[in-house]
Write an enzyme that holds these catalytic residues in place. Sequence first.
Site, PDB file in Angstrom:
ATOM      1  N   SER A 168       1.406 -59.683  58.844  1.00 48.93           N
ATOM      2  CA  SER A 168       1.326 -61.040  59.399  1.00 48.93           C
ATOM      3  C   SER A 168       2.228 -61.207  60.607  1.00 48.93           C
ATOM      4  O   SER A 168       3.105 -60.376  60.890  1.00 48.93           O
ATOM      5  CB  SER A 168       1.702 -62.089  58.339  1.00 48.93           C
ATOM      6  OG  SER A 168       3.107 -62.285  58.287  1.00 48.93           O
ATOM      7  N   VAL A 169       2.025 -62.332  61.286  1.00 46.70           N
ATOM      8  CA  VAL A 169       2.842 -62.692  62.441  1.00 46.70           C
ATOM      9  C   VAL A 169       4.306 -62.879  62.060  1.00 46.70           C
ATOM     10  O   VAL A 169       5.206 -62.748  62.890  1.00 46.70           O
ATOM     11  CB  VAL A 169       2.279 -63.974  63.095  1.00 46.70           C
ATOM     12  CG1 VAL A 169       2.503 -65.200  62.206  1.00 46.70           C
ATOM     13  CG2 VAL A 169       2.861 -64.205  64.479  1.00 46.70           C
ATOM     14  N   LYS A 170       4.565 -63.165  60.776  1.00 46.76           N
ATOM     15  CA  LYS A 170       5.934 -63.416  60.327  1.00 46.76           C
ATOM     16  C   LYS A 170       6.791 -62.156  60.279  1.00 46.76           C
ATOM     17  O   LYS A 170       8.019 -62.246  60.173  1.00 46.76           O
ATOM     18  CB  LYS A 170       5.907 -64.085  58.949  1.00 46.76           C
ATOM     19  CG  LYS A 170       5.307 -65.478  58.940  1.00 46.76           C
ATOM     20  CD  LYS A 170       6.157 -66.475  59.704  1.00 46.76           C
ATOM     21  CE  LYS A 170       5.661 -67.894  59.472  1.00 46.76           C
ATOM     22  NZ  LYS A 170       6.542 -68.896  60.092  1.00 46.76           N
ATOM     23  N   ASP A 171       6.149 -60.985  60.353  1.00 50.18           N
ATOM     24  CA  ASP A 171       6.936 -59.748  60.455  1.00 50.18           C
ATOM     25  C   ASP A 171       7.903 -59.823  61.625  1.00 50.18           C
ATOM     26  O   ASP A 171       9.021 -59.307  61.568  1.00 50.18           O
ATOM     27  CB  ASP A 171       6.020 -58.544  60.699  1.00 50.18           C
ATOM     28  CG  ASP A 171       5.100 -58.230  59.544  1.00 50.18           C
ATOM     29  OD1 ASP A 171       5.265 -58.823  58.469  1.00 50.18           O
ATOM     30  OD2 ASP A 171       4.201 -57.382  59.735  1.00 50.18           O
ATOM     31  N   ARG A 172       7.433 -60.433  62.700  1.00 52.76           N
ATOM     32  CA  ARG A 172       8.219 -60.470  63.932  1.00 52.76           C
ATOM     33  C   ARG A 172       9.537 -61.215  63.733  1.00 52.76           C
ATOM     34  O   ARG A 172      10.599 -60.755  64.168  1.00 52.76           O
ATOM     35  CB  ARG A 172       7.407 -61.138  65.042  1.00 52.76           C
ATOM     36  CG  ARG A 172       6.125 -60.401  65.413  1.00 52.76           C
ATOM     37  CD  ARG A 172       5.325 -61.241  66.404  1.00 52.76           C
ATOM     38  NE  ARG A 172       4.032 -60.672  66.744  1.00 52.76           N
ATOM     39  CZ  ARG A 172       3.790 -59.848  67.761  1.00 52.76           C
ATOM     40  NH1 ARG A 172       4.778 -59.484  68.552  1.00 52.76           N
ATOM     41  NH2 ARG A 172       2.571 -59.395  67.984  1.00 52.76           N
TER      42      ARG A 172
END
Length: 383
Positions: free
Chosen positions: A49-53
């Site tokens: 997901s984008v939340k990895d970043r």
Amino acid sequence: MEFTPRRILDNALDAVGNTPLIRLDKIAAEHGLKCNLLGKLEFVSAGGSVKDRIAKAMVLAAEKEGKLIPGKSVVIEPTSGNTGIGLAMACAIKVNTSSSDKGYSVVITMPKKMSLEKEALLRALGAQVIRTPDEEPWDSPRSHIGVACKLQREIEHGIILDQYRNINNPLAHEYTTGPEIIASVVSTPSTRTRPSSMKVDAFVAGAGTGGTVTGVSRALKKTHNADCIVVGIDPIGSILALPNSLNISGEGKPYVVEGIGYDFIPDVLSRDVPDVNHWVKTSDEDAFKAVQALMRKEGLLVGGSSGSALSGALAWFKTEQGRRVAGTEGLNVVVLLPDGIRNYMSKEWFLKNAFQTEHSDLATRITGILAQEEIVPVQKANL
């Protein structure tokens, strides 16, 4: 077949981000759009997901600032799930198997409505998971935020990296997601058959903590195109949209979509017009229809909030401002697709979409064939 060779990565944190920008041509054609409709596909990031970043950015910053003590610190985070998965992945990687360094323990607090798949993934990565009641307001001691704060007070070396207030949340997107989008657009040449303005003309993203839409907006407007239109998507039942009148009719209404919307305004979300120019409210029904379209028309196995982003973009295209963009060849509209269907395969809305039967000539033909009494032996069939 041409391919771009990639160096060997040291660990999964190096595989966070660098996600593709993909044309959504079939959906664009179906809705009569002349602009280029592009999807930023975040589920191919290492943690899904984008939340990895932001998880990577918050952990690395906390280490640099000396806030994390290897073998002692307990990372506690209230989350809808994806930030927790990113943090659990990052903290698992931080374990040094060649020494006595045990890395960081992880405790995740998460509302009960969030999927079983998210909890399973978190536990698989070694995290402790505590579920909290969905109906509790954010400032209740029984909410996922309240329980995380209690645990942080009571657990020695407990630390909340706090995605809702941590500046590294929007900065992760300003420094990575935004520049990646810009690089993809400017490096793709404009042709007669695929005209392009060579700019990001509009960006559409759902808002949860708000770090994504805020950070990407700043990257686009500061360094690339000051006139880029940024559209924030907020589910009906949430209160993030502006003007506040947009939120009144459905305020407090439960919604099924995960990972976007809140009953408070996170500090990292900038609702200032320079950062977010327009807001659109979306329903669960429209979001899940859009997920089905992304799967069946574009082959993209995305999650529910990706449907919210797409359905919000399609609603914005019907506004006066959106119609001008939709009707102009070569303008580039980027929709951020935050995660994949991996996290939601047991959810009722997905199972309904997956097993929903649509009439087709092929289905009728198959039924007719299987209803025939004559059974041809396998060895005689034309295999």
